[in-house]
Design a protein around this motif. Structure first.
Motif, PDB file in Angstrom:
ATOM      1  N   SER A 196       0.827  -1.202   0.000  1.00  0.00           N
ATOM      2  CA  SER A 196       0.000   0.000   0.000  1.00  0.00           C
ATOM      3  C   SER A 196       0.864   1.256   0.000  1.00  0.00           C
ATOM      4  O   SER A 196       1.866   1.327   0.721  1.00  0.00           O
ATOM      5  N   PRO A 197       0.486   2.255  -0.810  1.00  0.00           N
ATOM      6  CA  PRO A 197       1.246   3.514  -0.807  1.00  0.00           C
ATOM      7  C   PRO A 197       0.982   4.309   0.456  1.00  0.00           C
ATOM      8  O   PRO A 197      -0.122   4.286   1.007  1.00  0.00           O
ATOM      9  N   ARG A 198       2.015   5.001   0.921  1.00  0.00           N
ATOM     10  CA  ARG A 198       1.879   5.888   2.076  1.00  0.00           C
ATOM     11  C   ARG A 198       2.818   7.063   1.869  1.00  0.00           C
ATOM     12  O   ARG A 198       3.964   6.895   1.451  1.00  0.00           O
ATOM     13  N   ASP A 199       2.351   8.248   2.144  1.00  0.00           N
ATOM     14  CA  ASP A 199       3.172   9.445   1.991  1.00  0.00           C
ATOM     15  C   ASP A 199       3.988   9.687   3.260  1.00  0.00           C
ATOM     16  O   ASP A 199       3.521   9.462   4.378  1.00  0.00           O
ATOM     17  N   GLY A 200       5.206  10.160   3.047  1.00  0.00           N
ATOM     18  CA  GLY A 200       6.029  10.592   4.165  1.00  0.00           C
ATOM     19  C   GLY A 200       6.359   9.516   5.166  1.00  0.00           C
ATOM     20  O   GLY A 200       6.307   9.743   6.380  1.00  0.00           O
ATOM     21  N   VAL A 201       6.718   8.324   4.692  1.00  0.00           N
ATOM     22  CA  VAL A 201       7.057   7.223   5.606  1.00  0.00           C
ATOM     23  C   VAL A 201       8.393   7.528   6.283  1.00  0.00           C
ATOM     24  O   VAL A 201       9.403   7.775   5.622  1.00  0.00           O
TER      25      VAL A 201
END
Length: 310
Positions: A103-108
């Motif tokens: 799953s994509p996640r911003d600012g990991v």
């Protein structure tokens, strides 16, 4: 024939070619997703996201290996190394958020990356001593994780032609940095247009089998792959250097295609991270060949075994 009619025909031809390449790219993306869903599993997380996983744990497993991918690369890059692991080795390869089925996640953040590794270890390698093996940016992530988690069930670390974050910061804004950013952005444009399916893979493609090359082509046809890689590249500039490890360390360096003296000196400085470190240098292998070339894959599989601890 008038100039206007020639221009019209040219425009029609360009439009047709663009539509054709886009269709090829879309087909590659669909085929790639189907392949991944058929061949690999996903690990559900408590927040509702999933992580794509390729894992194996034999009944007689004596130790485990966690593989950390390079920038813009899926866990298939480790296929050759996994093939030569001992029969008693359990292993986990995974794709970071935004890559493949993950799953994509911003600012990991780094801590969020490491929480994923904790969950992978708990689910697939529980009770086993674990070796951390990372390539390129994954090499830094492996060592940073080892430093943060200390001796909690970890055997040793293998950094394979790793990214040195201090060098990234020192090069920020120079021509090499600008070229890398431009290349990652252009790869995304080519992925949207389907053009990176039509052109051959980079020089590293020849190191892999036809099956893995096909998988890499489909993976790189996803614009999201390159958008995520670009964000990871920018984030890596802010990663603090690893200061020290309380466990053994192997550093594997590939010199082909580099300014050898500079690259060797940078990699040698990493040996100071551990009091028990060893350096392995390949002058005739490039950055991708060091994981994909059969000779190197066999050597890395040996280094990933507890018996190889320096």
């Amino acid at each position: 024939m008038t100039t206007t009619s020639l221009e019209r025909k040219f425009a029609i031809g360009v439009a047709g070619l663009s539509a054709w390449s886009w269709a090829i790219g879309a087909r590659a993306r669909r085929a790639g997703r189907r392949r991944r869903e058929a061949e690999f599993s996903v690990m559900p997380r408590g927040d509702g996201t999933v992580v794509e996983v390729d894992q194996r744990r034999p009944a007689n497993a004596a130790f485990g290996v966690v593989f950390f991918n390079g920038l813009g690369l899926p866990h298939e890059e480790w296929t050759g190394v996994r093939r030569y692991l001992p029969e008693t080795a359990a292993h986990v390869g995974y794709n970071r958020p935004g890559h493949g089925l993950s799953s994509p996640r911003d600012g990991v953040t780094l801590e969020e990356h490491f929480e994923i590794v904790d969950e992978l270890r708990d689910r697939y390698l529980d009770g086993l001593p674990v070796v951390l093996v990372g390539h390129s940016l994954g090499g830094h992530l492996a060592a940073a994780y080892a430093e943060l988690r200390g001796g909690t069930g970890l055997s040793h670390v293998v950094m394979v032609d790793p990214t040195v974050t201090a060098d990234l910061r020192a090069r920020a804004g120079d021509s090499a940095d600008a070229w890398t950013r431009q290349r990652l952005l252009m790869e995304r444009v080519w992925a949207v247009a389907g053009l990176n399916v039509l052109r051959p893979l980079g020089s590293f493609g020849g190191h892999f089998s036809d099956e893995i090359r096909a998988s890499l082509t489909q993976y790189h046809a996803l614009p999201r792959t390159w958008a995520t890689a670009y964000r990871e590249y920018l984030a890596a500039h802010s990663y603090r250097p690893v200061r020290g490890l309380d466990m053994p360390l192997h550093v594997v360096t590939a010199l082909k295609g580099t300014i050898a003296e500079r690259h060797l000196a940078s990699q040698q400085r990493l040996l100071a991270l551990s009091e028990r470190s060893r350096h392995h240098v390949y002058e005739d292998v490039d950055h991708m060949g060091v994981v994909a070339d059969e000779r190197c894959a066999k050597a890395l599989a040996h280094l990933a075994s507890p018996e190889s601890r320096p």
